[in-house]
Design an enzyme around this catalytic site. Structure first.
Site, PDB file in Angstrom:
ATOM      1  N   GLU A 189      -0.527   4.852  -0.353  1.00 59.01           N
ATOM      2  CA  GLU A 189      -1.306   6.084  -0.538  1.00 59.01           C
ATOM      3  C   GLU A 189      -0.426   7.304  -0.299  1.00 59.01           C
ATOM      4  OE1 GLU A 189      -2.869   3.627   1.490  1.00 59.01           O
ATOM      5  OE2 GLU A 189      -5.054   3.823   1.206  1.00 59.01           O
ATOM      6  N   TYR A 226       0.846  -1.203   0.000  1.00 55.01           N
ATOM      7  CA  TYR A 226       0.000   0.000   0.000  1.00 55.01           C
ATOM      8  C   TYR A 226       0.873   1.242   0.000  1.00 55.01           C
ATOM      9  CZ  TYR A 226      -4.943  -1.066   0.296  1.00 55.01           C
ATOM     10  OH  TYR A 226      -6.225  -1.401  -0.017  1.00 55.01           O
ATOM     11  N   ASP A 279      -6.633  14.467 -24.625  1.00 50.90           N
ATOM     12  CA  ASP A 279      -6.607  13.054 -24.221  1.00 50.90           C
ATOM     13  C   ASP A 279      -5.977  12.289 -25.390  1.00 50.90           C
ATOM     14  OD1 ASP A 279      -7.142  10.386 -23.795  1.00 50.90           O
ATOM     15  OD2 ASP A 279      -9.207  10.695 -23.124  1.00 50.90           O
ATOM     16  N   LYS A 318      -1.804   1.238 -25.071  1.00 46.51           N
ATOM     17  CA  LYS A 318      -2.218   1.180 -26.475  1.00 46.51           C
ATOM     18  C   LYS A 318      -0.954   1.317 -27.333  1.00 46.51           C
ATOM     19  CE  LYS A 318      -6.921   2.797 -25.538  1.00 46.51           C
ATOM     20  NZ  LYS A 318      -7.054   3.497 -24.254  1.00 46.51           N
ATOM     21  N   ARG A 374      -1.695  -1.960 -18.603  1.00 48.60           N
ATOM     22  CA  ARG A 374      -2.917  -1.154 -18.540  1.00 48.60           C
ATOM     23  C   ARG A 374      -2.774  -0.140 -17.415  1.00 48.60           C
ATOM     24  NH1 ARG A 374      -6.179  -4.049 -21.773  1.00 48.60           N
ATOM     25  NH2 ARG A 374      -7.739  -2.427 -21.669  1.00 48.60           N
ATOM     26  N   THR A 415      -3.524   6.748 -21.804  1.00 48.49           N
ATOM     27  CA  THR A 415      -3.368   5.414 -21.237  1.00 48.49           C
ATOM     28  C   THR A 415      -2.000   4.907 -21.679  1.00 48.49           C
ATOM     29  OG1 THR A 415      -4.629   4.569 -23.109  1.00 48.49           O
ATOM     30  CG2 THR A 415      -5.789   4.781 -21.023  1.00 48.49           C
TER      31      THR A 415
HETATM   32  N1  DSN Z   1     -11.778   0.934 -24.937  1.00 42.72           N
HETATM   33  C1  DSN Z   1     -10.798   1.818 -25.505  1.00 42.72           C
HETATM   34  C2  DSN Z   1     -10.713   1.686 -26.988  1.00 42.72           C
HETATM   35  O1  DSN Z   1     -10.892   0.574 -27.466  1.00 42.72           O
HETATM   36  O2  DSN Z   1     -10.487   2.641 -27.703  1.00 42.72           O
HETATM   37  C3  DSN Z   1     -11.004   3.217 -25.098  1.00 42.72           C
HETATM   38  O3  DSN Z   1     -11.233   3.287 -23.753  1.00 42.72           O
END
Ligand code: DSN
Length: 450
Positions: free
Chosen positions: A48, A46, A201, A230, A236, A227
């Site tokens: 925090e 933990y 974003d 990707k 993730r 994120t």
């Molecule tokens: N689920 C993601 C995507 O496939 O683009 C976005 O959050």
């Protein structure tokens, strides 16, 4: 003792990821090092609070990991730590965006964001007339901007006029299915002209921006979220970059945007950060700073452009006529094909894409009119343009086959159709034939980067 069934399922999933073509543009393969960090003992702790200011004892190694991750994040995007802060604790993209709203806005403030069927994202406040879908739209007043209907690209003059009328406190760009680069300079100017913050974003494009293959939003935005799993090819997770050189004035305090974001993440919306994920992000950020990642990112775009070109040559309606990045959106209405049908036929042929809504969508999100596909995962496996042409040929064959299946109206008829369709497609010889070719082709390419 008998092996836990979970591990058998993981082995099956490993085979699936090896034997099929993963073409969902938001998916990728993380390296063995990233996976090792995420599966490490850091998950037992933990932590925090912030680096050096934790609420629990025993965090000296955790502090060092998180600090390293933050430094690597700023370095990768060429940012000065006096001007930009970065929070790496948000659990994923939607909580990252929520933390930004909590930090910058008061309840009922106005947000202007991209319309979902035009490529936006649920977490940017998606709602239908009279029905809030994302909880964000219950707290804040959200209005959407749209693509121009003929070109299906954004008209920034029109977005500027809309911003003047609506007077938002926050303007958001970015999403999941817009195949063109966003003009961050224009978006930043529009936001400043109405006294709004600009949030870029770049969840989808993060790896392409890191490599300099897509334009960077940092000179024009107040906050940048992304994120990490990707195009950036990490685990993730998410990162929130925000300005230290911009002060937020609320009723009783003056703090930097970066401090406001840290407080919004914890204790605002989250408890203990997932430090094992943060370690995995740190590993992936180092990988993303190499020359081989730069070559990877260039190839991602070249591969996506090849896929778009082949589909268009075959007569399919590629939205905006192509792509600037890693994803391609195909509107199947003019081909008389349902996105739902196409996605299932392709899955039976070992080609994994997702059904997707398209600009001026007339169908429901569950049975939408398009498919979305992309090149990040295939490119990680070392595939090049000639491989994309081969894959496109299989896709085109399967899309033409899909045209014979028409989803009927009415719930009962539709359910009967779905059962018959899924059973017949799984036994169809032409589909099975493509699956066999795809499988033997895919197995030639290693899945996980060294
Ligand atoms: N689920 C993601 C995507 O496939 O683009 C976005 O959050």
């Amino acid at each position: 003792m008998k092996r836990d069934a979970v591990f058998d399922l993981i082995t099956k999933e490993e085979s699936r990821q090896t034997e099929e073509l993963q073409m969902i543009p938001s998916e990728n393969y993380a390296s063995a090092d990233v996976r090792q960090a995420v599966g490490s003992v850091l998950m037992n702790k933990y932590a925090e609070g912030q680096v050096g200011k934790r609420y629990y004892q025993g965090n000296k190694n955790i502090d060092a990991v998180e600090d390293l991750c933050k430094k690597r994040a700023l370095r990768l995007f060429g940012l000065d730590s006096k001007i930009w802060g970065v929070n790496v604790q948000a659990l994923s993209g939607s909580p990252a965006n929520l933390a930004v709203y909590v930090a910058l806005l008061e309840p009922k403030d106005r947000i202007m964001s991209m319309f979902l069927p035009d490529g936006g994202h649920l977490s940017h406040g998606w709602h239908l007339p009279g029905k809030s879908v994302s909880f964000v739209s219950k707290i804040w007043e959200v209005e959407f901007y749209h693509v121009e209907p003929t070109t299906r690209v954004f008209d920034y003059d029109e977005i500027g006029r809309q911003a003047k009328r609506f007077s938002p406190k926050l303007i958001i760009s970015g999403g999941t299915a817009y195949p063109r680069e966003i003009d961050h300079k224009r978006m930043g100017e529009i936001a400043r002209s109405v006294g709004a913050y600009y949030l870029a974003d770049i969840a989808h494009e993060a790896g392409l921006v890191a490599a300099g293959v897509n334009h960077s939003p940092f000179s024009h935005a107040d906050v940048v979220t992304m994120t990490t799993h990707k195009t950036l090819r990490g685990p993730r997770g998410a990162m929130i970059f925000s300005r230290r050189n911009k002060i937020q004035v609320t009723s009783n305090k003056r703090i930097t945007l970066a401090d406001a974001i840290d407080q919004a993440v914890f204790p605002g919306i989250q408890g203990g950060p997932h430090e094992h994920t943060i370690a995995g992000i740190a590993v992936s950020l180092k990988e993303a700073s190499t020359s081989s990642f730069l070559r990877y990112a260039k190839q991602v775009v070249a591969n996506a452009k090849t896929l778009a070109g082949e589909l268009e040559k075959a007569g399919f309606d590629v939205v905006t006529g192509g792509t600037d990045k890693h994803l391609v959106l195909v509107d199947l209405r003019s081909s008389g094909i349902s996105g739902w049908v196409a996605a299932w036929v392709l899955e039976n042929a070992g080609i994994i894409v997702n059904k997707n809504t398209v600009p001026a969508e007339t169908a429901s999100p569950f049975y939408p009119s398009g498919i979305r596909l992309g090149s990040p995962a295939l490119t990680t496996r070392g595939m090049k343009e000639h491989d994309m042409r081969r894959i496109a040929a299989w896709m085109i064959e399967m899309l033409r086959y899909s045209a014979r299946w028409k989803i009927p109206d009415g719930k009962e008829k539709r359910e009967r159709f779905m059962r018959k369709f899924l059973s017949e497609v799984s036994e169809d010889k032409s589909v099975a034939d493509v699956y066999k070719q795809v499988r033997s082709f895919a197995k030639r390419f290693p899945t996980f980067p060294e």
